[in-house]
Design an enzyme around this catalytic site. Sequence first.
Site, mmCIF file in Angstrom:
data_model
loop_
_atom_site.group_PDB
_atom_site.id
_atom_site.type_symbol
_atom_site.label_atom_id
_atom_site.label_comp_id
_atom_site.label_asym_id
_atom_site.label_seq_id
_atom_site.Cartn_x
_atom_site.Cartn_y
_atom_site.Cartn_z
ATOM 1 N N TYR A 1 15.068 -39.484 41.947
ATOM 2 C CA TYR A 1 16.108 -39.694 40.933
ATOM 3 C C TYR A 1 17.429 -40.087 41.607
ATOM 4 C CZ TYR A 1 19.828 -38.557 37.630
ATOM 5 O OH TYR A 1 20.971 -38.604 36.854
ATOM 6 N N SER B 1 25.764 -40.382 39.276
ATOM 7 C CA SER B 1 25.518 -38.933 39.276
ATOM 8 C C SER B 1 25.925 -38.287 40.603
ATOM 9 C CB SER B 1 24.019 -38.710 39.061
ATOM 10 O OG SER B 1 23.662 -37.410 39.438
ATOM 11 N N GLU C 1 24.195 -36.229 41.941
ATOM 12 C CA GLU C 1 22.940 -36.128 42.680
ATOM 13 C C GLU C 1 22.887 -37.207 43.775
ATOM 14 O OE1 GLU C 1 20.763 -33.674 42.165
ATOM 15 O OE2 GLU C 1 19.029 -34.391 43.281
#
Length: 323
Positions: free
Chosen positions: A151, A127, A129
């Site tokens: 996460y 990701s 992220e």
Amino acid sequence: MKVALITGITGQDGSYLAEHLLDLGYEVHGIVRRVALEDPTHRLQRLSGFIDRLHLHAASLERFPSLFSVVSEVQPDELYHLAAQSFVSYSFDDAFSTFRTNIDGTHFVLECAKQLVPKCRIYFAGSSEMFGHANEVPQTEKTRFYPRSPYGISKVTGFDLSRNYREAYKMFVASGILFNHESPRRGFEFVTRKITSYVARIKRGELKELPLGNLDAKRDWGFAGDYVQAMHLMLQQDCPEDFVIATGETNSVREFCQLAFEFAGLNYEDYVVTDPQFYRPAEVHLLLGDATKSKEILGWEPTIKFEELVEMMVMHDLDLLAS
Ligand code: NAP
Ligand code: GDD
């Protein structure tokens, strides 16, 4: 006929990927939670148009033996590991369970494959992220990771585990570093779908306002249907590598709101309010991807522009309420 196994098949990406692989002639298997089989109307809803063509197996990412038995039975040629606790905000509320699902779950999947189907080609859902507080714009495969949420940390660890299985055991494991991708099948907790579903309810007079957190965060938003094609392409290469998948355009949450309300003939300033509960303890302020490597090696490019994506989602949610 090639056999594919998808973890997280009930999610947004899993459903698009399953459809894509069926279209390509694959035998498609999916891992679902047992509760999903007990409540198919709600939990298998994204698969409803083609569920008869799928082979679903109950297993849990938290239980190695359950994954082991499915991988052993299916003997996949390709394994797409998409299942995860994917909501960043929730990962701050329960980091421990996010780590269990996303880190241990990924480790279990990789280890099952190593023991049972070492030649299987594996995709790991990395990701953007992971870039978090990025030290350069745009972000590429070489940009340093600086995750800003549990996460994000779990995905960096999953990415590292994937690379280690590739290097240590010579397995074919490719990670996609996917930037945000959305669709009418997006979960309602994510900001894009939250906005478009509220727009539809406001338009019908059911709601008067839309409470949001940070309106200035910027994301590189693409269409999920495009992004699952890149996952498949990554597993068709001669060598396993990691790829950024992004549109190369970034927009703020505010710009998404403005456009979404405009498509419904409304002005977002009349409805959007900020609510502290939707701010995060640590925010990722700006994501913008450079997918040059994917274009050159995979021949992949996004087909849906930001404006088309917003319109698609707003129209879908308006139609949903009208039906
Ligand atoms: P999603 O819609 O939230 O789907 C997540 C899937 O994981 C669902 O099928 C869910 O099953 C399953 N799952 C969650 N916890 C599980 C558990 N403990 N055991 C078994 N299955 C479990 O996510 P998505 O948007 O499709 O994303 C797919 C993957 O890509 C995720 O790994 C996500 O982190 C990653 N990713 C997404 C984006 C994006 O913008 N969408 C960008 C980069 C990376 P249930 O239906 O039973 O809950
Ligand atoms: N969810 C949500 N709800 N986000 C809000 C809100 C709100 O009310 N108000 C503002 N935001 C901001 C968040 O602070 C964040 O900066 C941005 O909107 C996007 O939030 P999400 O849609 O929840 O997505 P995300 O970027 O945190 O994570 C998604 O993309 C990642 C890839 O970068 C998820 O799909 C992750 O699983 C994925 O890895």
